[in-house]
Design an enzyme around this catalytic site. Sequence first.
Site, PDB file in Angstrom:
ATOM      1  N   ASP A  48      -5.965 -18.782 -41.563  1.00 25.78           N
ATOM      2  CA  ASP A  48      -6.427 -19.848 -42.445  1.00 25.78           C
ATOM      3  C   ASP A  48      -5.574 -19.908 -43.714  1.00 25.78           C
ATOM      4  OD1 ASP A  48      -8.130 -21.977 -43.160  1.00 25.78           O
ATOM      5  OD2 ASP A  48      -9.898 -20.904 -42.435  1.00 25.78           O
ATOM      6  N   TRP A  84      -4.385 -27.222 -42.703  1.00 21.16           N
ATOM      7  CA  TRP A  84      -5.160 -28.423 -43.041  1.00 21.16           C
ATOM      8  C   TRP A  84      -4.332 -29.633 -43.464  1.00 21.16           C
ATOM      9  CZ3 TRP A  84      -7.098 -25.267 -47.660  1.00 21.16           C
ATOM     10  CH2 TRP A  84      -7.732 -24.099 -47.221  1.00 21.16           C
ATOM     11  N   ASP A 104     -11.351 -29.967 -41.812  1.00 20.51           N
ATOM     12  CA  ASP A 104     -12.331 -29.620 -40.786  1.00 20.51           C
ATOM     13  C   ASP A 104     -13.012 -30.883 -40.265  1.00 20.51           C
ATOM     14  OD1 ASP A 104     -11.701 -27.028 -41.340  1.00 20.51           O
ATOM     15  OD2 ASP A 104     -13.552 -26.572 -42.411  1.00 20.51           O
TER      16      ASP A 104
END
Length: 432
Positions: A48, A84, A104
């Site tokens: 992440d 992202w 997300d």
Amino acid sequence: MLVCTSDLRSVYTDRGTGTCAKRPGSQDHEKIDANTYAEWGVDYIKEDSCNAPGDHGSAFMQYAKMRDALNATGRSIYYSLCGWNKWYSPIGYSLANSWRIGPDDSNWEAILKNIDINANLAVYAGPGGWNDPCLLLGATYTGSLRITEMQQRSQFNMWSVMASPLLLSSNVRNMSAFTLETYSNTEVIAVNQDLIGRQGFRLSGMDLVTAKGLPPAHVAPCNSSLKSQKWDWNGPVVGFVTNADSKQCLNVDNCGTEVIYYQCVTTGGTCCGSNCYKNEQWTLTTSGQLVSSLTNSCATVSTEHDIGLQKCDPNNSRQAWSYSKDTKQMMSGNDGMCLEGKTKLSGDQTNVWGRELADGSWALVFLNPGTAAVNITCDATCFASTGFDSSTKLSVRDLWTHTDNGTTTGGGYTAMNVPGDGGSFMIKVTRA
């Protein structure tokens, strides 16, 4: 976090000092972490991007360090970069096996936004490296649906035609028969796993979400019967403004100037810091201005009815707000408009997507996020992108009924009565 199945093991970490849940990250510990994962027999790692530098150079360097450390172990490990942002795509292939291209997908509107983001990224994907528009959104661990079962099936269709990783976020123990059928359709999975590895693209239609936000905050004509126009203040945290329908919070996107709706974040921090939630906190002043706790600027309605942040001005009528405790509506000025929690879609709410397959056939998905059932046509112009001209005779196979449905030509094909609110239709066309 280590997750095991009967055959595979996966692990979650972060390129920064800590994960999004404040557990230790891998920054400056890439080598020892990679060796540990290899010793554990890990097959898949997701890294992440929380609690880490936001500039491109630092992000690329940190992901490259983990890439090199994993390669040095000698074990074959699938490396999933979770940054992202679409700016990973041009160099993603040199860093990882897949790379997240957007936020997300916590709801249907976010899924549509990630589809839009992926529409222009096909050139960067291929065998060994894939654009990742996030997880397949199944039911929660309690069995609650986050999107409808029909939308789950449409997402599965789209992820397959986009050559996206099929990673399911769901409790598999309480799936309905319909959902189980969705995620086990071998003909659709075969499209996703096609050997040529070519990502599909949009053949016709416009962006599904009009604004840059995810989803964009906007106002719409007041209607007190709509649950999507009802807002609760100060829950789950003081200053939060939460939609009664979607349970999402009013949020300053990436700590910038755009206002969006996003899942309420109460742990792990946000864009403003590891313990900061000011991008989700607001104050309605006695003078009727909606002020962001992050920037002390005011929510301002644009001429297109979208909402952004501007310097507070008591004479700006577009910054005037009022809240009704009776109807729970946030009203904008005196123009009969209210804060609307449902995503605003583009004018043309249908898409046709296509993907070339190794045998020369094409998989086509007809997608309808609009409110009503419609017929969706891939006309001659749409088919031109596939290389089939108007005289080419094509056999048609329905990948959900598993039946051959006659023939058509490259002159056009119409999917009849595709349901609204996320319905889709998927076929494969092959030269007859």
